[in-house]
Design an enzyme around this catalytic site. Structure first.
Site, PDB file in Angstrom:
ATOM      1  N   SER A  40       0.827  -1.204   0.000  1.00  0.00           N
ATOM      2  CA  SER A  40       0.000   0.000   0.000  1.00  0.00           C
ATOM      3  C   SER A  40       0.869   1.265   0.000  1.00  0.00           C
ATOM      4  O   SER A  40       1.722   1.420  -0.860  1.00  0.00           O
ATOM      5  CB  SER A  40      -0.951  -0.057   1.201  1.00  0.00           C
ATOM      6  OG  SER A  40      -2.081   0.737   0.990  1.00  0.00           O
ATOM      7  N   ASP A 168      -6.001  -3.743  -2.182  1.00  0.00           N
ATOM      8  CA  ASP A 168      -5.006  -3.382  -1.177  1.00  0.00           C
ATOM      9  C   ASP A 168      -4.111  -4.541  -0.720  1.00  0.00           C
ATOM     10  O   ASP A 168      -4.585  -5.532  -0.173  1.00  0.00           O
ATOM     11  CB  ASP A 168      -5.770  -2.807   0.026  1.00  0.00           C
ATOM     12  CG  ASP A 168      -4.873  -2.198   1.079  1.00  0.00           C
ATOM     13  OD1 ASP A 168      -3.643  -2.311   0.955  1.00  0.00           O
ATOM     14  OD2 ASP A 168      -5.407  -1.605   2.026  1.00  0.00           O
TER      15      ASP A 168
END
Length: 281
Positions: A40, A168
């Site tokens: 991320s 993610d």
């Protein structure tokens, strides 16, 4: 011969701005890692470092674009859909921004288009939504990998790549130090997930609860990983009072976590002493 260093930058949204202090500390120590992994926001910070940027350059870039609402608004405007058809693609999702467009508007020019053009090898995590597994990228198109890694559900649209729907990377591997444990003598892991904090809000909203529940899930994953293997250095900046999208609070995040620089230097000194200590048989 000096030991080699690898660094894993964890996910955590705006809390990941604290990674900049870690990069600056390593720069000041003259340490250039031989391997980097990131999830991320950690993948984005890792890409900057892997591209050869100094911590000071990343710091200046982040402050120049996040320091004022006007700058952020201007770049978000550049990231708007190119056409009405694109905006309506897959139905009307007002809350789901196109993370690939946003990254293109915010990434420093020094970050290349492809992994192969990085100065330091980089591994980027994402979550294969329908494949139910971790996806790790280390070659080919860099920008789509970074976008996939940062595609926080309910905030950003998933990213399609290689026939997979990706979200993610922090969901499966919040701090991917295990991906580089064999690539360097000393592995540094930076955990910026944080945990729900009562300091700022006594009655969390539904959005706070959603992000907070994700934090708790990620902390559970990290705790389980640490039982199996541990990095040589684990840094946990004090970031819990910040929300995942608090990017405009860059000055507060940086001020609150500045002590991390000295912590990194102390931990590196300790790890080096341990490395050079004669092994007991």
């Amino acid at each position: 011969m000096s030991p080699t260093f690898g660094i894993a930058f964890g996910g955590g949204g705006a809390r990941g701005l604290a990674h900049i202090h870690v990069i600056e500390a390593l720069d000041e120590l003259g340490i250039r890692p031989v391997a980097i992994a990131g999830s991320s926001i950690g993948a984005i910070m890792g890409a900057g470092m892997a591209a050869g940027m100094k911590g000071r350059d990343i710091h200046d870039h982040a402050r120049s674009i996040l320091g004022t609402r006007a700058q952020v608004a201007s770049r978000m405007w550049k990231a708007r859909p190119g056409s009405f058809a694109e905006a309506m693609q897959g139905g009307l999702h007002v809350s789901q921004f196109n993370v690939e467009r946003i990254l293109k508007a915010f990434l420093p020019e020094a970050v290349p288009d492809r992994f192969e053009d990085l100065a330091i090898p980089l591994k980027v995590t994402a979550t294969d939504y329908f494949g139910h597994e971790l996806a790790v990228f280390d070659s080919g198109d860099l920008h789509s990998a970074l976008a996939a890694s940062a595609a926080i559900p309910a905030v950003f649209r998933p990213v399609s790549r290689d026939g997979r729907l990706l979200i993610d990377g922090g969901i499966y591997n919040p701090v991917p130090f295990d991906l580089i444990e064999r690539d360097a003598d000393i592995v540094v892991a930076v955990d910026v997930v944080g945990a729900p904090s009562e300091a700022e809000r006594k009655r969390p909203s539904s959005v706070d609860l959603m992000f907070g529940a994700t934090q708790l899930m990620m902390q559970s994953i990290i705790a389980n990983k640490l039982m199996q293997c541990r990095p040589d250095i684990l840094i946990r900046p004090p970031v819990s009072r910040f929300r995942v999208l608090d990017f405009l609070k860059i000055d507060a995040v940086m001020a609150e976590t500045v002590a991390v620089k000295d912590e990194v230097k102390r931990e590196v000194e300790r790890a080096l002493a341990a490395h050079y200590q004669p092994q007991k048989h």
